[in-house]
Design an enzyme around this catalytic site. Structure first.
Site, short mmCIF file in Angstrom:
data_model
loop_
_atom_site.label_atom_id
_atom_site.label_comp_id
_atom_site.label_asym_id
_atom_site.label_seq_id
_atom_site.Cartn_x
_atom_site.Cartn_y
_atom_site.Cartn_z
N GLY A 175 -6.18 -6.64 4.00
CA GLY A 175 -5.80 -8.05 3.97
C GLY A 175 -6.80 -8.93 3.26
CE LYS A 190 0.73 -0.28 4.61
NZ LYS A 190 1.36 -1.43 5.31
CE LYS A 224 -3.32 -1.08 5.42
NZ LYS A 224 -3.51 -1.87 6.67
N GLY A 228 2.62 -10.72 17.99
CA GLY A 228 2.91 -10.60 16.57
C GLY A 228 1.98 -9.68 15.81
CD GLU A 244 6.28 -5.25 11.39
OE1 GLU A 244 7.38 -5.73 11.76
OE2 GLU A 244 5.56 -5.78 10.53
CG ASP A 269 -1.06 0.70 7.71
OD1 ASP A 269 -0.35 0.08 6.90
OD2 ASP A 269 -2.21 0.36 8.01
#
Length: 455
Positions: free
Chosen positions: A150, A121, A221, A203, A206, A217
């Site tokens: 996703g 992206k 998008k 997880g 990051e 982010d």
């Protein structure tokens, strides 16, 4: 008598008309998922497209790193030129992320007549126009469903299934990391840093989650969603954004008192004076489906003039959900659907619908404000006077009494009180000026926390 394997062979040859060779760049989390599906479930792809789709080459800069998939040595390379120089490879899947060398690799693949599939992206938001112009010049395509949300097939749905609509608005939770952090703070009562650490441990974040928590982010998008739904080419860096770093555990308590949940929302809304675009923490009414989207899930609420409101929800990140979207693009590319859509939509052309992006200062909306103020007569009058001078109407005000921090018992001499205000619709420019003035008052301590409000 022919052996059964011969029958299977002739049956295969009768129905599989050709072989499509695919190269994969990047064998990280998502790349490993794509390689696993192509290696272990090749029959699914064959059944879907009627051609034998073969993973011919996998390129990664570090082939020595241990992975939970074993691929033939002859398939692996750390030399991208081996993919470019192979005329049998017609599709390149780019999954390394970031701007460089991803941009150069995608451009050179397109220039060599190879179709490209990407989940990047940031690359599309920054260099979409250049990449799409190059693809058109060389008669190839770019597919990018996995770049947003996703495993949720939102881009293809906007571009095809809902194409008859004039879209009125998009309200979306597009970053799973920030949604997980906010959910932890809400449900477990943890502070921001502890929630970030838990996201890392599981997880979902990051080592450096800055681009997730500061809204970067999400605006990248949103720029892609706005391009598909509203036909506008917008520089993602110009979209106003506020991250979740200033949100505290106490804000969730106050939100619950008012009947809301806190979410990081990406918003695109068509108005009579232009397209509103912004990303910010928002109080969402508990009855709104977006309020019930928790942890690492993403969701998109689209409203079209014909279809009305439509709601999509699913895992917005992770190996297999994102790999699923990549493989969907692969199937569409092999079948030729991507080429048809690519040509028809004129993606990344200049604003194709004639709609202009609205000046952020003119955007109107409701707000939730939390501030700490001196508890003495006249303070509320002074604060309400600031709002009045900027034409902002207060909808509600809650005052929480000062408490002894050591015991929690009320004191005769009050500590600063928390004031919780909600406002009616107000211009963004007016709200910013009002907050600046309030923070300069002697009776107000520190920074004011502001959160948008969606009923």
């Amino acid at each position: 008598m022919c052996h059964p394997s011969c029958v299977e062979y002739f049956f295969w040859e009768a129905f599989v008309v050709n072989t499509v060779n695919v190269a994969l760049i990047g064998l990280g989390t998502i790349g490993t998922g794509v390689a696993r599906i192509l290696s272990e479930y090749a029959d699914r792809i064959t059944d879907a497209v009627g051609s034998r789709v073969v993973l011919a080459k996998v390129c990664d800069k570090d082939l020595s790193r241990e992975r939970d998939i074993t691929l033939p040595a002859e398939m692996l390379t750390d030399d991208f030129e081996r993919i470019l120089d192979d005329p049998s490879i017609s599709i390149v899947i780019e999954l390394i992320g970031g701007l460089e060398p991803a941009r150069t690799m995608v451009l050179r693949s397109l220039q060599n007549g190879k179709n490209v599939i990407t989940a990047n992206k940031a690359l599309l938001a920054q260099h979409g126009a250049e990449l799409f112009d190059t693809a058109k010049k060389h008669g190839v395509t770019i597919a990018f469903e996995a770049a947003v949300c996703g495993g949720i097939p939102i881009l293809g749905t906007l571009a095809t299934s809902l194409q008859a609509n004039r879209f009125q608005s998009i309200h979306a939770i597009v970053n799973g990391t920030s949604n997980f952090i906010l959910s932890q703070m809400d449900e477990a009562g943890t502070n921001y840093q502890d929630a970030v650490n838990e996201a890392r441990r599981l997880g979902f974040a990051e080592a450096d989650p800055t681009m997730d928590v500061d809204g970067t982010d999400a605006v990248q998008k949103l720029a892609i969603l706005a391009r598909i739904a509203f036909g506008v080419r917008v520089d993602w860096k110009t979209i106003p954004r506020t991250g979740i770093e200033a949100i505290e555990a106490i804000d969730f308590r106050y939100a619950r008192e008012l009947g809301y949940k806190i979410k990081l929302l990406a918003v695109a809304a068509s108005t009579a004076t232009g397209l509103e675009l912004h990303v910010s923490p928002t109080l969402v009414r508990e009855t709104n489906p977006l309020a019930r989207v928790d942890n690492a899930f993403n969701a998109v609420r689209v409203t079209g003039d014909c279809v009305g409101p439509v709601f999509f929800q699913g895992l917005g990140a992770g190996r297999m959900p994102t790999a699923s979207a990549v493989l969907g693009d692969l199937i569409a590319t092999v079948l030729g659907r991507t080429a048809i859509t690519f040509k028809a939509l004129e993606l990344w052309e200049e604003n194709r619908n004639g709609i202009a992006v609205k000046d952020p200062r003119e955007v109107r909306g409701k707000s939730f404000l939390r501030m700490r103020a001196v508890d003495k007569p006249g303070v509320l009058h002074e604060i309400s006077g600031v709002f009045g001078r900027h034409g902002i109407s207060i909808a509600s005000m809650i005052q929480h009494a000062g408490e002894n921090r050591a015991t929690g018992e009320h004191q005769e001499v009050k500590t600063p009180v928390s004031l919780i205000l909600t406002t009616h619709d107000a211009r963004e420019g007016d709200m910013r000026h009002a907050i600046d003035e309030l923070e300069r008052l002697d009776c107000v301590y520190g920074k004011i926390v502001r959160i948008g409000l969606l009923d």
